[in-house]
Design an enzyme around this catalytic site. Structure first.
Site, PDB file in Angstrom:
ATOM      1  N   ARG A 236       0.867  -1.175   0.000  1.00 30.81           N
ATOM      2  CA  ARG A 236       0.000   0.000   0.000  1.00 30.81           C
ATOM      3  C   ARG A 236       0.906   1.227   0.000  1.00 30.81           C
ATOM      4  NH1 ARG A 236      -3.386  -2.578  -1.808  1.00 30.81           N
ATOM      5  NH2 ARG A 236      -5.455  -3.094  -1.018  1.00 30.81           N
ATOM      6  N   GLU A 265      -2.804   7.851  -3.843  1.00 28.02           N
ATOM      7  CA  GLU A 265      -3.340   7.254  -5.056  1.00 28.02           C
ATOM      8  C   GLU A 265      -4.723   7.822  -5.397  1.00 28.02           C
ATOM      9  OE1 GLU A 265      -2.219   3.137  -4.773  1.00 28.02           O
ATOM     10  OE2 GLU A 265      -3.951   2.600  -5.980  1.00 28.02           O
ATOM     11  N   HIS A 283      -1.158   0.449 -10.158  1.00 25.03           N
ATOM     12  CA  HIS A 283      -1.773  -0.535  -9.253  1.00 25.03           C
ATOM     13  C   HIS A 283      -2.249  -1.775 -10.034  1.00 25.03           C
ATOM     14  CE1 HIS A 283      -3.743  -0.787  -5.037  1.00 25.03           C
ATOM     15  NE2 HIS A 283      -3.547  -2.000  -5.520  1.00 25.03           N
TER      16      HIS A 283
HETATM   17  P1  NAP Z   1      -0.617 -11.454   4.668  1.00 24.02           P
HETATM   18  O1  NAP Z   1      -0.567 -12.879   4.234  1.00 24.02           O
HETATM   19  O2  NAP Z   1      -1.469 -11.071   5.819  1.00 24.02           O
HETATM   20  O3  NAP Z   1       0.886 -10.999   4.917  1.00 24.02           O
HETATM   21  C1  NAP Z   1       1.246  -9.815   5.517  1.00 24.02           C
HETATM   22  C2  NAP Z   1       2.562 -10.000   6.227  1.00 24.02           C
HETATM   23  O4  NAP Z   1       2.949  -8.750   6.782  1.00 24.02           O
HETATM   24  C3  NAP Z   1       2.502 -10.987   7.383  1.00 24.02           C
HETATM   25  O5  NAP Z   1       3.618 -11.843   7.296  1.00 24.02           O
HETATM   26  C4  NAP Z   1       2.605 -10.123   8.629  1.00 24.02           C
HETATM   27  O6  NAP Z   1       3.299 -10.742   9.669  1.00 24.02           O
HETATM   28  C5  NAP Z   1       3.425  -8.982   8.087  1.00 24.02           C
HETATM   29  N1  NAP Z   1       3.247  -7.758   8.868  1.00 24.02           N
HETATM   30  C6  NAP Z   1       2.102  -7.146   9.182  1.00 24.02           C
HETATM   31  N2  NAP Z   1       2.367  -6.034   9.884  1.00 24.02           N
HETATM   32  C7  NAP Z   1       3.707  -5.977  10.011  1.00 24.02           C
HETATM   33  C8  NAP Z   1       4.607  -5.067  10.622  1.00 24.02           C
HETATM   34  N3  NAP Z   1       4.139  -4.014  11.283  1.00 24.02           N
HETATM   35  N4  NAP Z   1       5.944  -5.299  10.525  1.00 24.02           N
HETATM   36  C9  NAP Z   1       6.416  -6.378   9.873  1.00 24.02           C
HETATM   37  N5  NAP Z   1       5.602  -7.278   9.268  1.00 24.02           N
HETATM   38  C10 NAP Z   1       4.281  -7.072   9.358  1.00 24.02           C
HETATM   39  O7  NAP Z   1      -1.117 -10.538   3.463  1.00 24.02           O
HETATM   40  P2  NAP Z   1      -0.866 -10.778   1.895  1.00 24.02           P
HETATM   41  O8  NAP Z   1      -1.959 -11.579   1.317  1.00 24.02           O
HETATM   42  O9  NAP Z   1       0.545 -11.204   1.693  1.00 24.02           O
HETATM   43  O10 NAP Z   1      -1.075  -9.267   1.360  1.00 24.02           O
HETATM   44  C11 NAP Z   1      -0.211  -8.225   1.805  1.00 24.02           C
HETATM   45  C12 NAP Z   1      -0.737  -6.882   1.341  1.00 24.02           C
HETATM   46  O11 NAP Z   1      -0.445  -6.713  -0.038  1.00 24.02           O
HETATM   47  C13 NAP Z   1      -2.247  -6.687   1.408  1.00 24.02           C
HETATM   48  O12 NAP Z   1      -2.678  -6.324   2.694  1.00 24.02           O
HETATM   49  C14 NAP Z   1      -2.503  -5.596   0.399  1.00 24.02           C
HETATM   50  O13 NAP Z   1      -2.507  -4.328   0.993  1.00 24.02           O
HETATM   51  C15 NAP Z   1      -1.306  -5.708  -0.554  1.00 24.02           C
HETATM   52  N6  NAP Z   1      -1.729  -6.110  -1.909  1.00 24.02           N
HETATM   53  C16 NAP Z   1      -1.461  -5.291  -2.961  1.00 24.02           C
HETATM   54  C17 NAP Z   1      -1.851  -5.660  -4.235  1.00 24.02           C
HETATM   55  C18 NAP Z   1      -1.596  -4.800  -5.426  1.00 24.02           C
HETATM   56  O14 NAP Z   1      -2.417  -4.787  -6.349  1.00 24.02           O
HETATM   57  N7  NAP Z   1      -0.482  -4.097  -5.497  1.00 24.02           N
HETATM   58  C19 NAP Z   1      -2.522  -6.865  -4.445  1.00 24.02           C
HETATM   59  C20 NAP Z   1      -2.777  -7.686  -3.338  1.00 24.02           C
HETATM   60  C21 NAP Z   1      -2.377  -7.295  -2.078  1.00 24.02           C
HETATM   61  P3  NAP Z   1       2.645 -11.914  10.571  1.00 24.02           P
HETATM   62  O15 NAP Z   1       2.465 -13.077   9.650  1.00 24.02           O
HETATM   63  O16 NAP Z   1       3.632 -12.171  11.622  1.00 24.02           O
HETATM   64  O17 NAP Z   1       1.332 -11.373  11.076  1.00 24.02           O
END
Ligand code: NAP
Length: 316
Positions: A236, A265, A283
């Site tokens: 994000r 954005e 995006h």
């Molecule tokens: P996820 O499986 O929940 O992974 C997020 C990771 O971030 C987890 O490993 C979490 O750690 C870690 N985390 C959260 N807060 C943190 C912090 N303060 N410091 C360090 N690590 C932290 O989510 P995901 O499915 O991979 O998606 C991640 C994000 O990508 C989404 O939330 C979304 O905003 C973004 N995204 C963007 C696009 C795009 O079009 N560009 C598409 C899809 C998603 P823990 O496992 O220890 O909780």
């Protein structure tokens, strides 16, 4: 059951929704305005919102009588929804994890390669008619194979990026995450973000947007990066302090950046647009028809579960 779908979705998703529920399909491509957000909560049993539909606490407070029981978000990221305020108003929130993982990891790889290998710059030069032919010292970039990548947030997408980096490009993988992860290949957990920034050639941001991660990549983290390193953000926009990033790029503190998301954005700072060593994607993370269809179906699976009185498969 009255369902509001806040943006046009792939045909297959809209057809399934129309067959199962009493749907209102909003045709605008822009996020819901304040009045529309309040109406959505007051007049529909379920809303299928997406990026930019800001269901903040003020909106829940402003709704006279909340009819809505579920915000079935289209997307894994739900930082536009105040989940606590929704819960207090009796509204469940679901998202679409997994459906987005590989596509978003692929876009991260696109940005890594484009930024390191100066692909955008080269294409702009060619299209401008400024390419005079191959020469041995033209547009020399950073060789990606065998380098060290640092993943900020080794969740679903972070792991998919790390897997591609390890198996596809023989890269060393390091990461920071709140909890240790077990993956089936070497990945070294690093204690602090600045330590990670200091150690890597490419730093990839893959944490969710939240109050906790706002400006996680700040001037200090950028200052710790090597001058030849690249920053990639597919998470994000506001996880990166955009002003600090511009400063780091201007002062040659880092070599380049690849961005899919932006702090304000869809506004993209002119300073970034002018820089040759920045790759700017609109995006695109999940922008593939089958992926968007899978996301829509996952959101509808949650609506169907609510309608059937079953547990919601993807509660957040
Ligand atoms: P996820 O499986 O929940 O992974 C997020 C990771 O971030 C987890 O490993 C979490 O750690 C870690 N985390 C959260 N807060 C943190 C912090 N303060 N410091 C360090 N690590 C932290 O989510 P995901 O499915 O991979 O998606 C991640 C994000 O990508 C989404 O939330 C979304 O905003 C973004 N995204 C963007 C696009 C795009 O079009 N560009 C598409 C899809 C998603 P823990 O496992 O220890 O909780």
């Amino acid at each position: 059951m009255r369902l509001l779908i806040t943006r046009p979705l792939p045909d297959a998703v809209q057809e399934r929704a129309a067959a199962a529920f009493q749907c209102e399909f909003r045709t605008d491509q822009t996020p819901l305005e304040r009045g529309e957000l309040i109406r959505a909560l007051e007049e529909f049993d379920v809303v299928l919102p997406t990026l930019g539909d800001r269901f903040c606490s003020e909106i829940f407070a402003a709704a006279q009588q909340v009819r809505c029981k579920l915000l079935a978000n289209f997307g894994v990221g739900y930082n536009h929804i105040d989940v606590g305020a929704a819960r207090n108003a009796g509204v469940a929130v679901t998202n679409t994890p997994g459906a987005v993982t590989d596509a978003t990891a692929d876009i991260a790889m696109t940005l890594i390669l484009m930024s390191a290998r100066r692909a955008g710059e080269g294409e702009r030069m060619l299209r401008a008619g400024k390419w005079a032919g191959w020469n041995p010292t033209q547009l020399l970039g950073t060789h990606v194979t065998g380098r060290t990548v640092g993943i900020v947030g080794l969740g679903r997408i972070g792991q998919a990026i790390a897997r591609r980096c390890h198996y596809g490009f023989g890269m060393n993988v390091r990461y920071v995450s709140r909890s240790p992860k077990t993956v089936g290949f070497p990945a070294q957990r690093v204690d602090s973000l600045t330590e990670l920034a200091r150690a890597v050639d490419i730093l990839v941001v893959a944490v969710p947007g939240s109050a906790e991660t706002h400006h996680l990549i700040d001037a200090d983290v950028l200052a710790a990066m090597r001058p030849q390193a690249h920053l990639v953000n597919i998470a994000r926009g506001d996880v990166v302090d955009e002003a600090a990033l511009i400063q780091a790029l201007r002062s040659d503190g880092i070599a380049g950046a690849g961005l899919d998301v932006y702090e304000f954005e869809p506004q993209v700072p002119e300073a970034l647009i002018e820089m040759q060593n920045v790759v700017l994607l609109p995006h695109l993370g999940t922008a593939a028809l089958d992926v968007r269809t899978a996301m829509g179906n996952m959101a509808l699976d949650n609506v169907a579960a609510l309608a059937a009185g079953k547990p919601l498969p993807n509660s957040v």
